[in-house]
Write an enzyme that holds these catalytic residues in place. Structure first.
Site, PDB file in Angstrom:
ATOM      1  N   ASP A  13       0.809  -1.229   0.000  1.00 51.51           N
ATOM      2  CA  ASP A  13       0.000   0.000   0.000  1.00 51.51           C
ATOM      3  C   ASP A  13       0.837   1.272   0.000  1.00 51.51           C
ATOM      4  O   ASP A  13       0.440   2.299   0.555  1.00 51.51           O
ATOM      5  CB  ASP A  13      -0.965   0.019   1.209  1.00 51.51           C
ATOM      6  CG  ASP A  13      -1.885  -1.189   1.208  1.00 51.51           C
ATOM      7  OD1 ASP A  13      -2.231  -1.662   0.120  1.00 51.51           O
ATOM      8  OD2 ASP A  13      -2.245  -1.667   2.303  1.00 51.51           O
ATOM      9  N   LYS A  16       1.817   2.089  -5.078  1.00 46.26           N
ATOM     10  CA  LYS A  16       2.364   1.511  -6.322  1.00 46.26           C
ATOM     11  C   LYS A  16       1.425   1.738  -7.501  1.00 46.26           C
ATOM     12  O   LYS A  16       1.868   2.002  -8.612  1.00 46.26           O
ATOM     13  CB  LYS A  16       2.601  -0.007  -6.149  1.00 46.26           C
ATOM     14  CG  LYS A  16       3.608  -0.340  -5.047  1.00 46.26           C
ATOM     15  CD  LYS A  16       3.708  -1.834  -4.826  1.00 46.26           C
ATOM     16  CE  LYS A  16       2.444  -2.460  -4.284  1.00 46.26           C
ATOM     17  NZ  LYS A  16       2.081  -2.063  -2.915  1.00 46.26           N
ATOM     18  N   GLY A  40      -4.511  -4.348  -3.809  1.00 45.15           N
ATOM     19  CA  GLY A  40      -5.530  -3.339  -4.086  1.00 45.15           C
ATOM     20  C   GLY A  40      -4.778  -2.084  -4.476  1.00 45.15           C
ATOM     21  O   GLY A  40      -4.146  -1.452  -3.635  1.00 45.15           O
ATOM     22  N   GLN A 223       2.053  -6.031  -3.235  1.00 44.78           N
ATOM     23  CA  GLN A 223       2.535  -6.166  -1.852  1.00 44.78           C
ATOM     24  C   GLN A 223       3.840  -5.369  -1.669  1.00 44.78           C
ATOM     25  O   GLN A 223       4.018  -4.379  -2.338  1.00 44.78           O
ATOM     26  CB  GLN A 223       2.713  -7.634  -1.463  1.00 44.78           C
ATOM     27  CG  GLN A 223       1.404  -8.406  -1.302  1.00 44.78           C
ATOM     28  CD  GLN A 223       0.790  -8.838  -2.620  1.00 44.78           C
ATOM     29  OE1 GLN A 223       1.447  -9.459  -3.449  1.00 44.78           O
ATOM     30  NE2 GLN A 223      -0.468  -8.538  -2.831  1.00 44.78           N
TER      31      GLN A 223
HETATM   32  P1  GDP Z   1      -0.757   0.291  -3.515  1.00 48.18           P
HETATM   33  O1  GDP Z   1      -1.374  -0.967  -3.036  1.00 48.18           O
HETATM   34  O2  GDP Z   1       0.694   0.358  -3.266  1.00 48.18           O
HETATM   35  O3  GDP Z   1      -1.108   0.599  -4.956  1.00 48.18           O
HETATM   36  O4  GDP Z   1      -1.406   1.459  -2.635  1.00 48.18           O
HETATM   37  P2  GDP Z   1      -2.984   1.629  -2.291  1.00 48.18           P
HETATM   38  O5  GDP Z   1      -3.691   2.085  -3.509  1.00 48.18           O
HETATM   39  O6  GDP Z   1      -3.477   0.423  -1.606  1.00 48.18           O
HETATM   40  O7  GDP Z   1      -2.909   2.756  -1.180  1.00 48.18           O
HETATM   41  C1  GDP Z   1      -2.328   3.986  -1.442  1.00 48.18           C
HETATM   42  C2  GDP Z   1      -3.389   5.082  -1.207  1.00 48.18           C
HETATM   43  O8  GDP Z   1      -2.754   6.337  -1.157  1.00 48.18           O
HETATM   44  C3  GDP Z   1      -4.401   5.197  -2.332  1.00 48.18           C
HETATM   45  O9  GDP Z   1      -5.636   5.561  -1.771  1.00 48.18           O
HETATM   46  C4  GDP Z   1      -3.860   6.314  -3.212  1.00 48.18           C
HETATM   47  O10 GDP Z   1      -4.874   7.012  -3.912  1.00 48.18           O
HETATM   48  C5  GDP Z   1      -3.227   7.200  -2.184  1.00 48.18           C
HETATM   49  N1  GDP Z   1      -2.046   7.942  -2.648  1.00 48.18           N
HETATM   50  C6  GDP Z   1      -1.054   7.524  -3.471  1.00 48.18           C
HETATM   51  N2  GDP Z   1      -0.103   8.464  -3.578  1.00 48.18           N
HETATM   52  C7  GDP Z   1      -0.498   9.500  -2.819  1.00 48.18           C
HETATM   53  C8  GDP Z   1       0.088  10.771  -2.476  1.00 48.18           C
HETATM   54  O11 GDP Z   1       1.179  11.121  -2.917  1.00 48.18           O
HETATM   55  N3  GDP Z   1      -0.624  11.555  -1.628  1.00 48.18           N
HETATM   56  C9  GDP Z   1      -1.834  11.191  -1.105  1.00 48.18           C
HETATM   57  N4  GDP Z   1      -2.452  12.015  -0.273  1.00 48.18           N
HETATM   58  N5  GDP Z   1      -2.405  10.008  -1.390  1.00 48.18           N
HETATM   59  C10 GDP Z   1      -1.735   9.172  -2.225  1.00 48.18           C
HETATM   60  P1  IMO Z   2      -0.885  -4.188  -2.250  1.00 48.25           P
HETATM   61  O1  IMO Z   2      -0.431  -4.722  -3.580  1.00 48.25           O
HETATM   62  C1  IMO Z   2      -0.937  -4.579   2.076  1.00 48.25           C
HETATM   63  C2  IMO Z   2      -0.950  -8.645   3.703  1.00 48.25           C
HETATM   64  C3  IMO Z   2      -2.192  -9.111   4.431  1.00 48.25           C
HETATM   65  C4  IMO Z   2      -1.550 -10.052   5.435  1.00 48.25           C
HETATM   66  C5  IMO Z   2      -0.441 -10.708   4.634  1.00 48.25           C
HETATM   67  C6  IMO Z   2      -0.811 -12.039   4.023  1.00 48.25           C
HETATM   68  O2  IMO Z   2      -2.187  -3.469  -2.287  1.00 48.25           O
HETATM   69  O3  IMO Z   2       0.214  -3.415  -1.597  1.00 48.25           O
HETATM   70  P2  IMO Z   2      -2.335 -12.760   1.960  1.00 48.25           P
HETATM   71  O4  IMO Z   2      -3.789 -12.535   1.704  1.00 48.25           O
HETATM   72  O5  IMO Z   2      -1.444 -12.212   0.905  1.00 48.25           O
HETATM   73  O6  IMO Z   2      -2.019 -14.199   2.277  1.00 48.25           O
HETATM   74  O7  IMO Z   2      -2.040 -11.947   3.328  1.00 48.25           O
HETATM   75  O8  IMO Z   2      -0.120  -9.793   3.599  1.00 48.25           O
HETATM   76  N1  IMO Z   2      -1.175  -8.139   2.318  1.00 48.25           N
HETATM   77  C7  IMO Z   2      -1.128  -6.854   1.971  1.00 48.25           C
HETATM   78  N2  IMO Z   2      -0.958  -5.748   2.736  1.00 48.25           N
HETATM   79  N3  IMO Z   2      -1.054  -4.461   0.733  1.00 48.25           N
HETATM   80  C8  IMO Z   2      -1.203  -5.559  -0.042  1.00 48.25           C
HETATM   81  O9  IMO Z   2      -1.190  -5.504  -1.380  1.00 48.25           O
HETATM   82  C9  IMO Z   2      -1.286  -6.831   0.578  1.00 48.25           C
HETATM   83  N4  IMO Z   2      -1.446  -8.087   0.128  1.00 48.25           N
HETATM   84  C10 IMO Z   2      -1.368  -8.884   1.203  1.00 48.25           C
HETATM   85  O10 IMO Z   2      -2.860  -8.037   5.045  1.00 48.25           O
HETATM   86  O11 IMO Z   2      -0.949  -9.305   6.464  1.00 48.25           O
HETATM   87 MG    MG Z   3      -2.900  -1.631  -1.814  1.00 50.70          MG
END
Ligand code: GDP
Ligand code: IMO
Ligand code: MG
Length: 427
Positions: A13, A16, A40, A223
């Protein structure tokens, strides 16, 4: 021309999806190489928000080819939902390629993920319960079903029957749970076979040929490094290798084909699920970070645990991934805090540790040793270049580079495409 791998440097999260979408403008092909719909990835285009789980984050451009590589585990039901939802929102879908070697997540994997978490009780991993672990387990046990099997009705029926019989014995005898009915499963998957067929091909060949032609390729990790099954906080990890070397394996190209590796790092740290997290904030500030960073899971909606930036793990990620650059996201979320902390080492029973320990019982007891830096009050969400950032924000980034040894190429100051500052062009 370049091939760039983008990896998460923390516990996932990191943003990416946003950085992939930003860089995808210059790419010809965007590739996912591991994980499944545990991921996600949020992408904001104008005022619209897209949450992608399986389809690479390049899909929102009309002219990019998106590839799901052999290292990914695919739940066809989720893929269908994602395809339908994108189509309904007007995103054309002809530009998807799916590896024939990718493994499938089956309903019994999801059931097993749930049963296993319940059985563990307090020792649970806090998985996303999407069947990821059990699907990779079957892959390693050499009983997994692959996309190529799905396309061959007879082979698929036979393997499915065998697997279901084995799994049902396990459900009944070991877990004391209900059996899984198999009668409708075959028809359901025959439907998915027809759905996936037009996209299925030898994606290794496709990507390798594209590299030879000088195309720009972006590999989108899911991840993060600390969730890597080999290098992360085992057993509180996922069941794949999110780290950069896996990009070669997960699409089927040689490691010499990779030009650059970029690590995405949040300006602070978050984690969902269980497991140690030394810089976690258990106070009001942690709650405030969750609120201002909107730190709720994209996949499960769970609140994310929040804490200060940990340069020990970032430096570890630099080593494991061979990072050339960092993309630091969500710097805007730190605006307004009077002082900022960066962890540069751990105190463990009086000893100073500067490397991430393998022993989780040690890591769980580590107390962070912090550098304290001054914050800034300015709203930086309108910054459009590094020069627009306040002095203290630039000093914060500079300190991250000093502690990790990795220069910062990109900085995120908001969720939108325009809110990405570029210091170094990556393609
Ligand atoms: P990922 O799994 O690495 O793609 O990250 P996620 O999408 O799960 O979580 C990142 C969250 O931060 C999302 O809601 C993005 O819209 C938000 N986000 C990404 N870059 C920025 C940033 O530079 N500033 C802010 N405020 N939000 C960001
Ligand atoms: P993105 O790509 C954050 C975490 C789960 C749990 C552990 C194992 O959005 O960064 P799993 O279902 O993979 O067997 O769970 O890994 N986890 C993540 N945490 N971002 C993710 O993906 C994750 N995918 C798995 O919360 O701790
Ligand atoms: Mg994510």
């Amino acid at each position: 021309m370049a091939t760039v791998v983008l990896v998460g440097t923390q516990w996932g999260d990191e943003g990416k999806g946003k950085i992939t979408d930003f860089l995808a403008e210059q790419a010809d092909i965007v590739v996912r190489y591991q994980g499944g719909n545990n991921a996600g990835h949020t992408v904001c285009v104008d005022d619209e928000e897209f949450r992608l789980h399986l389809i690479p984050s390049g899909i929102l451009y009309p002219d990019k080819l998106c590839v799901i590589g052999n290292g990914v585990v695919i739940n066809p039901e989720v893929l269908e939902k994602e395809l339908v939802s994108l189509r309904e929102r007007g995103v054309p879908m002809a530009r998807l390629a799916i590896s024939e070697r990718a493994h499938l997540i089956m309903p019994y994997h999801i059931y097993l993920d749930e049963l296993e978490e319940e059985k563990k009780g307090a020792r649970k991993i806090g998985t996303t319960r999407r069947g990821i672990g059990p699907a990779y387990q079957d892959k390693a046990a050499r009983v997994g079903l692959r996309v190529v099997d799905l396309l061959n009705k007879e082979i698929f029926r036979q393997k499915l029957e065998n697997n279901l019989a084995d799994k049902n014995r396990l459900f009944e005898k070991v877990y004391g749970a209900e059996k899984l009915a198999g009668d409708k499963l075959f028809e359901e998957y025959a439907y998915y076979a027809d759905l996936l067929r037009p996209y299925v091909c030898d994606t290794s060949l496709l990507v390798d040929e594209a590299i030879s032609k000088g195309k720009n390729i972006l590999f989108e990790g899911a991840q993060g490094t600390l969730l890597d099954i080999d290098h992360g906080t085992y057993p509180y990890v996922t069941s794949s290798n999110p780290t950069a070397a896996a990009a070669a394996l997960g699409v089927g190209i040689g490691p010499t084909r990779i030009d650059k590796v970029v690590g995405v790092a949040k300006a602070y740290t978050t984690r969902v699920g269980e497991g140690p997290f030394p810089t976690e904030l258990h106070d009001e500030l942690g709650v405030q970070m969750r609120k201002s960073g909107n730190e709720f899971g994209t996949t499960t909606g769970r609140p994310r645990r929040c804490g200060w930036f940990d340069a020990v793990i970032a430096r570890f990620a630099a080593r494991i991934n061979g990072l050339d650059y960092l993309a630091v996201t969500k710097l805007d979320v730190l605006s307004g805090l009077p002082e900022l902390k960066i962890c540069r080492g751990y105190r463990y029973r009086g000893e100073l540790l500067t490397e991430f320990p393998a022993d989780l019982s040690v890591f769980g007891e580590c107390e962070p040793v912090y550098d304290i830096l001054p914050g800034w009050d300015e709203d930086i969400s309108r910054a459009r270049s590094f020069e627009d950032l306040p002095k203290n924000a630039r000093a914060y980034l500079q300190r991250i580079t000093e502690l990790t040894g990795v220069p910062v190429a990109l900085v995120g100051v908001g969720t939108k495409r325009s809110q990405t500052l570029v210091q170094v062009d990556l393609f």
